[in-house]
Design a protein around this motif. Sequence first.
Motif, PDB file in Angstrom:
ATOM      1  N   LEU A   3      50.521  48.974  35.216  1.00 38.33           N
ATOM      2  CA  LEU A   3      49.692  49.456  36.324  1.00 38.33           C
ATOM      3  C   LEU A   3      48.569  48.459  36.576  1.00 38.33           C
ATOM      4  CD1 LEU A   3      49.423  53.257  35.465  1.00 38.33           C
ATOM      5  CD2 LEU A   3      51.068  52.086  36.924  1.00 38.33           C
ATOM      6  N   GLY A   4      47.968  48.551  37.762  1.00 38.58           N
ATOM      7  CA  GLY A   4      46.867  47.646  38.114  1.00 38.58           C
ATOM      8  C   GLY A   4      45.624  47.934  37.293  1.00 38.58           C
ATOM      9  N   ARG A   5      44.804  46.897  37.148  1.00 35.81           N
ATOM     10  CA  ARG A   5      43.582  46.972  36.369  1.00 35.81           C
ATOM     11  C   ARG A   5      42.682  48.149  36.748  1.00 35.81           C
ATOM     12  NH1 ARG A   5      41.061  42.651  33.495  1.00 35.81           N
ATOM     13  NH2 ARG A   5      38.829  43.068  33.575  1.00 35.81           N
ATOM     14  N   GLU A   6      42.509  48.310  38.050  1.00 34.06           N
ATOM     15  CA  GLU A   6      41.593  49.341  38.546  1.00 34.06           C
ATOM     16  C   GLU A   6      42.127  50.746  38.255  1.00 34.06           C
ATOM     17  OE1 GLU A   6      38.073  50.404  39.647  1.00 34.06           O
ATOM     18  OE2 GLU A   6      38.744  48.347  39.217  1.00 34.06           O
ATOM     19  N   GLU A   7      43.432  50.924  38.448  1.00 41.44           N
ATOM     20  CA  GLU A   7      44.027  52.233  38.185  1.00 41.44           C
ATOM     21  C   GLU A   7      43.954  52.551  36.683  1.00 41.44           C
ATOM     22  OE1 GLU A   7      48.056  52.877  39.509  1.00 41.44           O
ATOM     23  OE2 GLU A   7      47.969  55.001  38.943  1.00 41.44           O
ATOM     24  N   ILE A   8      44.191  51.536  35.866  1.00 43.39           N
ATOM     25  CA  ILE A   8      44.097  51.725  34.417  1.00 43.39           C
ATOM     26  C   ILE A   8      42.683  52.168  34.046  1.00 43.39           C
ATOM     27  CG2 ILE A   8      44.071  50.520  32.188  1.00 43.39           C
ATOM     28  CD1 ILE A   8      46.466  48.898  33.120  1.00 43.39           C
ATOM     29  N   ARG A   9      41.698  51.519  34.632  1.00 45.38           N
ATOM     30  CA  ARG A   9      40.304  51.858  34.313  1.00 45.38           C
ATOM     31  C   ARG A   9      39.981  53.296  34.726  1.00 45.38           C
ATOM     32  NH1 ARG A   9      35.479  51.941  36.231  1.00 45.38           N
ATOM     33  NH2 ARG A   9      36.146  51.358  38.328  1.00 45.38           N
ATOM     34  N   THR A  10      40.348  53.641  35.955  1.00 51.22           N
ATOM     35  CA  THR A  10      40.048  54.981  36.468  1.00 51.22           C
ATOM     36  C   THR A  10      40.721  56.068  35.624  1.00 51.22           C
ATOM     37  OG1 THR A  10      40.103  53.996  38.666  1.00 51.22           O
ATOM     38  CG2 THR A  10      40.055  56.390  38.566  1.00 51.22           C
ATOM     39  N   ARG A  11      41.992  55.868  35.350  1.00 53.07           N
ATOM     40  CA  ARG A  11      42.728  56.905  34.624  1.00 53.07           C
ATOM     41  C   ARG A  11      42.265  57.003  33.179  1.00 53.07           C
ATOM     42  NH1 ARG A  11      49.022  56.708  36.363  1.00 53.07           N
ATOM     43  NH2 ARG A  11      49.198  57.887  34.423  1.00 53.07           N
ATOM     44  N   THR A  12      41.950  55.873  32.573  1.00 50.83           N
ATOM     45  CA  THR A  12      41.493  55.885  31.181  1.00 50.83           C
ATOM     46  C   THR A  12      40.141  56.583  31.078  1.00 50.83           C
ATOM     47  OG1 THR A  12      42.694  53.848  30.731  1.00 50.83           O
ATOM     48  CG2 THR A  12      40.958  54.437  29.174  1.00 50.83           C
ATOM     49  N   GLU A  13      39.259  56.274  32.021  1.00 51.54           N
ATOM     50  CA  GLU A  13      37.943  56.937  31.991  1.00 51.54           C
ATOM     51  C   GLU A  13      38.061  58.435  32.242  1.00 51.54           C
ATOM     52  OE1 GLU A  13      35.391  54.535  34.457  1.00 51.54           O
ATOM     53  OE2 GLU A  13      35.216  53.022  32.866  1.00 51.54           O
ATOM     54  N   ARG A  14      38.992  58.790  33.126  1.00 51.63           N
ATOM     55  CA  ARG A  14      39.184  60.212  33.393  1.00 51.63           C
ATOM     56  C   ARG A  14      39.706  60.930  32.136  1.00 51.63           C
ATOM     57  NH1 ARG A  14      42.195  60.464  38.479  1.00 51.63           N
ATOM     58  NH2 ARG A  14      44.070  60.295  37.229  1.00 51.63           N
ATOM     59  N   ALA A  15      40.631  60.289  31.447  1.00 49.35           N
ATOM     60  CA  ALA A  15      41.186  60.896  30.224  1.00 49.35           C
ATOM     61  C   ALA A  15      40.110  61.029  29.146  1.00 49.35           C
ATOM     62  CB  ALA A  15      42.364  60.082  29.716  1.00 49.35           C
ATOM     63  N   LEU A  16      39.276  60.000  29.003  1.00 53.50           N
ATOM     64  CA  LEU A  16      38.192  60.065  28.013  1.00 53.50           C
ATOM     65  C   LEU A  16      37.208  61.167  28.374  1.00 53.50           C
ATOM     66  CD1 LEU A  16      37.553  56.284  27.264  1.00 53.50           C
ATOM     67  CD2 LEU A  16      38.468  58.013  25.701  1.00 53.50           C
ATOM     68  N   ASN A  17      36.977  61.315  29.664  1.00 49.80           N
ATOM     69  CA  ASN A  17      36.090  62.367  30.146  1.00 49.80           C
ATOM     70  C   ASN A  17      36.662  63.757  29.839  1.00 49.80           C
ATOM     71  OD1 ASN A  17      33.911  63.509  31.601  1.00 49.80           O
ATOM     72  ND2 ASN A  17      35.262  63.769  33.367  1.00 49.80           N
ATOM     73  N   MET A  18      37.968  63.902  30.000  1.00 47.16           N
ATOM     74  CA  MET A  18      38.614  65.199  29.743  1.00 47.16           C
ATOM     75  C   MET A  18      38.433  65.647  28.300  1.00 47.16           C
ATOM     76  SD  MET A  18      42.221  64.908  31.757  1.00 47.16           S
ATOM     77  CE  MET A  18      42.813  66.593  31.824  1.00 47.16           C
ATOM     78  N   VAL A  19      38.381  64.698  27.382  1.00 46.99           N
ATOM     79  CA  VAL A  19      38.252  65.071  25.965  1.00 46.99           C
ATOM     80  C   VAL A  19      36.820  64.918  25.455  1.00 46.99           C
ATOM     81  CG1 VAL A  19      40.663  64.477  25.491  1.00 46.99           C
ATOM     82  CG2 VAL A  19      38.885  62.754  25.104  1.00 46.99           C
ATOM     83  N   GLY A  20      35.880  64.739  26.398  1.00 44.95           N
ATOM     84  CA  GLY A  20      34.471  64.692  26.020  1.00 44.95           C
ATOM     85  C   GLY A  20      34.045  63.401  25.345  1.00 44.95           C
ATOM     86  N   LEU A  21      34.702  62.299  25.685  1.00 44.12           N
ATOM     87  CA  LEU A  21      34.350  61.025  25.061  1.00 44.12           C
ATOM     88  C   LEU A  21      33.905  59.973  26.080  1.00 44.12           C
ATOM     89  CD1 LEU A  21      37.050  60.534  22.248  1.00 44.12           C
ATOM     90  CD2 LEU A  21      34.652  61.152  21.981  1.00 44.12           C
ATOM     91  N   THR A  22      33.301  60.433  27.177  1.00 42.35           N
ATOM     92  CA  THR A  22      32.737  59.502  28.141  1.00 42.35           C
ATOM     93  C   THR A  22      31.720  58.600  27.437  1.00 42.35           C
ATOM     94  OG1 THR A  22      32.980  61.176  29.856  1.00 42.35           O
ATOM     95  CG2 THR A  22      31.501  59.346  30.354  1.00 42.35           C
TER      96      THR A  22
END
Length: 225
Positions: free
Chosen positions: A105-124
């Motif tokens: 996947l593209g760099r930007e999509e990887i960043r967005t999705r990874t940050e969203r996943a970290l946010n979902m588990v309270g690890l922002t």
Amino acid sequence: MTKLEVKNLSRTFGSTRAVEDVSLNVDEGELVCLLGPSGSGKSTVLRMIGGFERPSTGSILIDGADVTNVPPERRATGMVFQSHALWTHMNVFANVAFGLKLRRLGREEIRTRTERALNMVGLTGYGNRRPSQLSGGQQQRVALARSLVLEPKILLLDEPFASLDQHLRERLREEVREIQHRAGITMIFVTHGQDEALALADRVAIMRDGRIEQVDRPDVVYRQP
Ligand code: ADP
Ligand code: ADP
């Protein structure tokens, strides 16, 4: 809508009948707990649903399509194990992003999705840490994020919090419930703890000696003598 149909699944290892004629339907957005003592076949059922173990007989359907012979990475399932096995040489972000990189996947999509996943588990904000700098509970959250980031249709959890202390286990349980509600994700959660199953599940499937003995809502199971 029925998301997952498990039909007459059996698995033997040599002379051990690990799973015998297990059938189970799980609806879209439902959380089903597989509850039973150690050795009752829970993990084997889960591993067969995830594609990590081949059934001796029986079939598995996801959204009506037979996936019995489809490899794990093409099954729309994600799996979280008891021992998280994070990559110690990578930071948290890289651990979570790894599967997306494999998918090119593209760099930007990887960043967005990874940050969203970290946010979902309270690890922002924890992306730059090393796994070794995190507590056991935080590490298990990273493992959860690593599965969630791939947006599985069905998330399979094999005693994911068993190694954590009671208090932490209860908190993570709450979080799983929240994620499940918010994302509407279908989940199967394996546990040998009755309290955990009753607290989490929409329905509980009780396993014994490789078979499912009963499938019911927690309040119905709880009323049994
Ligand atoms: P748990 O009690 O947490 O379910 P197990 O000890 O049953 O863990 O299983 C851990 C791993 O070892 C699984 O991958 C399982 O398939 C494998 N395993 C379990 N029992 C045996 C066995 N008798 N021989 C070989 N592998 C086994
Ligand atoms: P649970 O998850 O409920 O603890 P398992 O599915 O891990 O149960 O194991 C069910 C039975 O199958 C046990 O008797 C276990 O030893 C056996 N088993 C599981 N995996 C293997 C394996 N890879 N090889 C041999 N026996 C196994």
